[in-house]
Write a protein that holds these residues in place. Structure first.
Motif, PDB file in Angstrom:
ATOM      1  N   GLY A  87       0.866  -1.070  -0.103  1.00 31.07           N
ATOM      2  CA  GLY A  87      -0.024   0.056  -0.026  1.00 31.07           C
ATOM      3  C   GLY A  87       0.696   1.451  -0.018  1.00 31.07           C
ATOM      4  N   GLY A 124      -3.424  -2.520   2.756  1.00 31.98           N
ATOM      5  CA  GLY A 124      -3.679  -1.120   2.319  1.00 31.98           C
ATOM      6  C   GLY A 124      -3.271  -0.276   3.384  1.00 31.98           C
ATOM      7  N   ASP A 143      -7.307  -3.618   0.347  1.00 34.64           N
ATOM      8  CA  ASP A 143      -7.318  -1.978   0.300  1.00 34.64           C
ATOM      9  C   ASP A 143      -8.555  -1.396   0.760  1.00 34.64           C
ATOM     10  OD1 ASP A 143      -6.186   0.670   0.109  1.00 34.64           O
ATOM     11  OD2 ASP A 143      -4.954  -0.004  -1.498  1.00 34.64           O
TER      12      ASP A 143
END
Ligand SMILES: *[C@@H]1O[C@H](CO)[C@@H](O)[C@H](O)[C@H]1NC(C)=O
Ligand SMILES: *[C@@H]1O[C@H](CO)[C@@H](O)[C@H](O)[C@H]1NC(C)=O
Ligand SMILES: *[C@@H]1O[C@H](CO)[C@@H](O)[C@H](O)[C@H]1NC(C)=O
Length: 353
Positions: free
Chosen positions: A169, A212, A264
């Motif tokens: 991420g 994420g 995410d």
């Protein structure tokens, strides 16, 4: 990130018992599917939405960024990145100040030119030759910058990270948004990188399962920022207050959602930190909403299924969710879907339904 989640599939399945409300479930609509022969192994790892509303999608199975027009569903291959294989996270940042001061000095000598920073993104890459195999030392971080005509993008290597594991991420960080936080799933750490120099520190370690990440200022106090992070191993979404300069933890972490498959996510919070997260729920083939109270210490929020069967085939993997940025789609979500039997796609859904 799909790749790391695969091995967790069986353990995650056991965790899919969170009591989700199934009221008012939104009907997802496929906006875009990668063209060409059906490629069930294709996947988009992450999405970012440009200020003009166009969606940038990084491919995990190729070194490509696609640009998708949400108003037409048309997508084009925007760039192919030479020197790497698989792309990962992407986030918009504020570009280096030098790009802007050039314009300033030009203006000073009478060649009027407003100080408009170039639209800039930072994205990651790794070499993932096959599922569950990241080539050691292959992580790199890049910038994607649009020229002033808004169309021609330039890709530059910002930093090679031979000592990093897997950069997953990416989130813009700090008041200037000229730095990025990078989550390293393999090293279980978060790096803070200067977007000018590519130099970085390691403010957070022992972040097992990190995937994420997003960041936002802790409004009112100005003393710290919040880092929101997905832990795919523990199946949780947490926030931790961090120092706005160093990104070192400034207080205890708290769990906003547990027992929830997560890759995410998108967040929308108000000044108090109260708000909602929209989670890409991996093999649940769904987007799940978490509503939580003001930070810190509001405790776990309530979860709700926003939309299921995103692939339209009954199975699939959802890796990323973003909000639209145009007037007409500010309230809509775009999600990246793969492994649904066809090629990777982007799906649109309305969380208010
Ligand atoms: C990584 O990208 C290469 C092409 O650059 C592709 O052959 C490979 O399958 C990708 N890995 C995964 C896990 O998709
Ligand atoms: C996860 O589920 C377990 C078992 O139902 C429960 O004890 C635990 O509190 C849940 N965790 C969260 C953060 O909701
Ligand atoms: C998923 O959606 C497709 C298309 O609407 C439908 O035919 C299928 O029955 C759905 N599958 C499940 C498991 O809901």
């Amino acid at each position: 990130m799909r790749y790391y989640s695969r091995k967790l599939r069986s353990s995650l399945t056991l965790l899919l018992f969170s009591p989700l409300s199934t009221l008012a479930v939104s009907t997802p609509t496929t906006l875009f599917t990668l063209p060409g022969p059906v490629a069930p192994q294709s996947w988009f790892e992450n999405l970012a939405v440009r200020p003009n509303g166009l969606i940038l999608a990084t491919r995990g199975d190729a070194a490509e960024i696609w640009q998708i027009d949400p108003s037409t569903g048309d997508g084009v291959l925007l760039v192919t990145v030479a020197g790497t294989y698989n792309l990962t996270g992407i986030a918009e940042v504020t570009p280096p100040a030098s790009a802007c001061s050039t314009h300033r000095s030009r203006r000073a000598i009478g060649q009027a030119k407003s100080c408009t920073p170039k639209e800039t993104y930072v994205f990651g890459s790794s070499h993932i030759p096959a599922p569950l195999q990241v080539e050691p030392g292959s992580a790199k971080v890049w910038t994607l910058q649009f020229s002033e005509d808004n169309n021609t993008p330039t890709v530059s290597l910002l930093a090679a990270l031979p000592n990093a594991g897997f950069i997953n991420g990416i989130a813009a960080f700090g008041p200037g948004r000229d730095r990025v936080l990078l989550s390293d799933t393999q090293a279980e750490a978060v790096y803070l990188m200067d977007v000018r120099s590519g130099e970085y520190t390691t403010p957070l370690t022992s972040m097992a399962g990190i995937n994420g990440i997003k960041s936002s200022p802790a409004q009112g106090s100005g003393r710290y920022y919040y880092l929101y992070w997905a832990n795919h191993a523990a199946a949780s979404l947490s926030l931790v207050p961090v120092d706005p300069t160093t990104a070192v933890a400034a207080g205890p972490a708290e769990v906003l959602a547990g027992n929830q498959s997560i890759d995410d996510f998108a967040i929308r919070v108000d000044e108090s930190g109260k708000g909602k997260a929209y989670i890409a729920a991996q093999y649940e083939n769904a987007v799940v909403e978490v509503t939580f109270g003001p930070a810190p210490s509001s405790g776990a929020g309530t979860t709700r299924l926003v939309a299921g069967n995103l692939s339209g085939t009954g199975y699939g993997f959802v890796s990323a969710v973003v909000f639209g940025r145009r007037k007409e789609d500010k309230g809509l979500l775009y999600a990246a879907v793969g492994q649904g039997g066809g090629s990777a796609s982007v799906v649109v859904l309305d969380p208010s339904q």
